[in-house]
Motif scaffolding. Structure first.
Motif, PDB file in Angstrom:
ATOM      1  N   LEU A  37     -32.946 -14.807  12.901  1.00 26.22           N
ATOM      2  CA  LEU A  37     -31.936 -13.948  12.272  1.00 26.22           C
ATOM      3  C   LEU A  37     -31.553 -14.463  10.895  1.00 26.22           C
ATOM      4  O   LEU A  37     -31.357 -13.681   9.957  1.00 26.22           O
ATOM      5  CB  LEU A  37     -30.697 -13.854  13.170  1.00 26.22           C
ATOM      6  CG  LEU A  37     -30.838 -12.973  14.407  1.00 26.22           C
ATOM      7  CD1 LEU A  37     -29.627 -13.126  15.326  1.00 26.22           C
ATOM      8  CD2 LEU A  37     -31.025 -11.505  14.017  1.00 26.22           C
ATOM      9  N   GLU A  38     -31.455 -15.767  10.762  1.00 24.92           N
ATOM     10  CA  GLU A  38     -31.119 -16.329   9.458  1.00 24.92           C
ATOM     11  C   GLU A  38     -32.201 -15.998   8.438  1.00 24.92           C
ATOM     12  O   GLU A  38     -31.907 -15.627   7.290  1.00 24.92           O
ATOM     13  CB  GLU A  38     -30.932 -17.839   9.569  1.00 24.92           C
ATOM     14  CG  GLU A  38     -30.454 -18.462   8.263  1.00 24.92           C
ATOM     15  CD  GLU A  38     -30.185 -19.949   8.398  1.00 24.92           C
ATOM     16  OE1 GLU A  38     -29.013 -20.342   8.300  1.00 24.92           O
ATOM     17  OE2 GLU A  38     -31.143 -20.705   8.596  1.00 24.92           O
ATOM     18  N   ARG A  41     -26.461 -14.779  14.775  1.00 24.43           N
ATOM     19  CA  ARG A  41     -27.071 -15.727  13.842  1.00 24.43           C
ATOM     20  C   ARG A  41     -26.316 -17.059  13.850  1.00 24.43           C
ATOM     21  O   ARG A  41     -25.079 -17.103  13.863  1.00 24.43           O
ATOM     22  CB  ARG A  41     -27.041 -15.124  12.440  1.00 24.43           C
ATOM     23  CG  ARG A  41     -27.476 -16.067  11.331  1.00 24.43           C
ATOM     24  CD  ARG A  41     -27.625 -15.325  10.006  1.00 24.43           C
ATOM     25  NE  ARG A  41     -26.426 -14.566   9.644  1.00 24.43           N
ATOM     26  CZ  ARG A  41     -26.359 -13.742   8.589  1.00 24.43           C
ATOM     27  NH1 ARG A  41     -27.413 -13.553   7.820  1.00 24.43           N
ATOM     28  NH2 ARG A  41     -25.234 -13.092   8.321  1.00 24.43           N
TER      29      ARG A  41
END
Length: 416
Positions: free
Chosen positions: A202-203, A380
């Motif tokens: 997600l990052e 995240r």
């Protein structure tokens, strides 16, 4: 679309509460976070959670395994239950958000509906399991296994590092393994778990939330390689070097994992050399092998390849090989219908179609899938770092998760 102002910063409050629970008296470690099952910090944490659940309009109980449950009644007494939860225990030197964030987010979701005096044709229950990590005893997921009604063989004579038996720790709480069966949850509609991702996907995508497709199944083996200890001056062709066999085995295990599908991972996480010394050819080595995959059959195929490779290496090097399977944890795929609702909730809240992710880490959700349909929301976290004091989440991301949970619950209610 649900407006953020309507939720009153519940996500930020959920994160702040995790931060509060990251220190004394909610940790049994003076210089960091350690919240093991049935320890003083576990007891203190349940007390704090119970107060927050009460404020959110829930009745509170602790079941026969030490799992805390907050109940927010539905529109009818016999309404089915939508469970929202995760775990409250932590590893030693753990992070502040692993597990517990899913519990505080659940409390905040219920608090939102309580403030608006809204009920559903199902009850809401926030559940906090106490033994997901297995960081105190050689047990794991006893809370979710009991809640799901799964049969489990538990040796309550096992001890922690201080010599306290599981039986004694349970008795100090007025609990016993003989009553674990009574912890089964009844009339469960579904289970949803919000959790930090514990990976960097997600990052890297610069997105706050993701949808989980499934949780990996796990095999764990204890491998013993028995050769012959000898002087370091022994000729190379005459050696039965257990450590050299282990080194070749580790390379083979890594190669098998790398050659498999993207959801396959293989790990040698522990290795010990008995009576090792600079001038001794090692004769006895123990190592662990962890194999994980989401797609059915992938884990099993990798395990077969790895065991065949170890047998070939041992035969070539004249090493005696011993293999003990110490864990067989079945993974689970998230329910497609629930995932469709959660996907719509993320789109409703965030305005983007979420990435579909895999979880190589184990979660209580994989156990609860035996009881009811389940889904998971990933949040995240910085660098994907978890089980570490550096574990970190952003307020805005947790706010997004909170609004998404509220939207998800609302959508489930509209479809009932």
């Amino acid at each position: 679309m649900i407006q953020a102002s309507e939720i009153q910063a519940g996500g930020t409050r959920a994160k702040v509460r995790c931060d509060e629970l990251g220190g004394s008296p909610y940790s049994d470690q003076a210089d960091g976070l350690f919240r093991p099952y049935l320890g003083p910090a576990h007891r203190a944490t349940l007390g704090r959670l119970a107060g927050w659940m009460d404020e959110a309009g829930m009745s509170v109980e602790t079941d026969a395994v030490g799992t805390i449950i907050g109940h927010y009644a539905g529109t009818t007494p016999d309404a089915p239950v939508l469970l929202i939860g995760s775990h409250v225990d932590s590893v030693r030197d753990g992070g502040r958000y692993d597990g517990i964030l899913g519990v505080t987010l659940g409390i905040e979701a219920v608090a939102h509906f309580h403030r608006h005096n809204r009920r559903f044709p199902f009850a809401l229950e926030v559940i906090g399991f106490g033994d997901e990590e297995g960081s105190r005893f050689s047990t794991y997921m006893m809370g979710s296994r009991s809640a799901a009604g799964l049969a489990q063989t538990i040796d309550d004579s096992v001890t922690d590092r201080d010599g306290i038996t599981l039986r004694k720790a349970l008795a100090d709480w007025g609990l016993s393994t003989t009553r674990f069966k009574t912890a089964r949850r009844e009339n469960v509609l579904a289970y949803v778990e919000a959790h930090i991702e514990q990976a960097p996907h997600l990052e890297r995508a610069a997105l706050p939330l993701g949808l989980v497709r499934g949780i990996a199944s796990q095999y764990r083996y204890r491998i013993t390689l028995e050769g012959q200890a000898a002087h370091a001056g022994t000729a190379m062709h005459e050696r039965r070097d257990a450590l050299a066999a282990a080194a070749e085995s580790i390379t083979a295990i890594e190669a098998i994992g790398a050659a498999g599908p993207d959801d396959l991972v293989t790990t040698v996480g522990f290795l010990t050399v008995e009576n090792g010394a600079p001038n001794v050819v090692p004769g006895h080595v123990i190592m662990t092998v962890d194999i994980r995959a989401v797609t059915p059959g992938v884990r099993e195929n990798a395990a077969r390849q790895i065991l065949e490779a170890l047998e070939a290496i041992s035969l070539k090097r004249n090493i005696t090989l011993s293999v003990e399977q110490v864990q067989d944890l079945q993974g689970a795929l998230c329910d497609e219908a629930l995932n469709a609702i959660l996907r719509k909730a993320i789109i409703d809240t965030m305005g983007y179609t979420p990435p579909v992710l895999l979880s190589q880490a184990g979660h209580d959700a994989m156990i609860m899938a035996h009881l009811a349909p389940m889904t998971m929301l990933f949040i995240r976290c910085a660098g994907g770092i978890s089980h570490n004091p550096a574990e970190s989440v952003e307020n805005d991301d947790v706010e997004a998760a909170h609004r998404t949970l509220v939207s998800f619950i609302t959508r489930v209610g509209e479809e009932r």
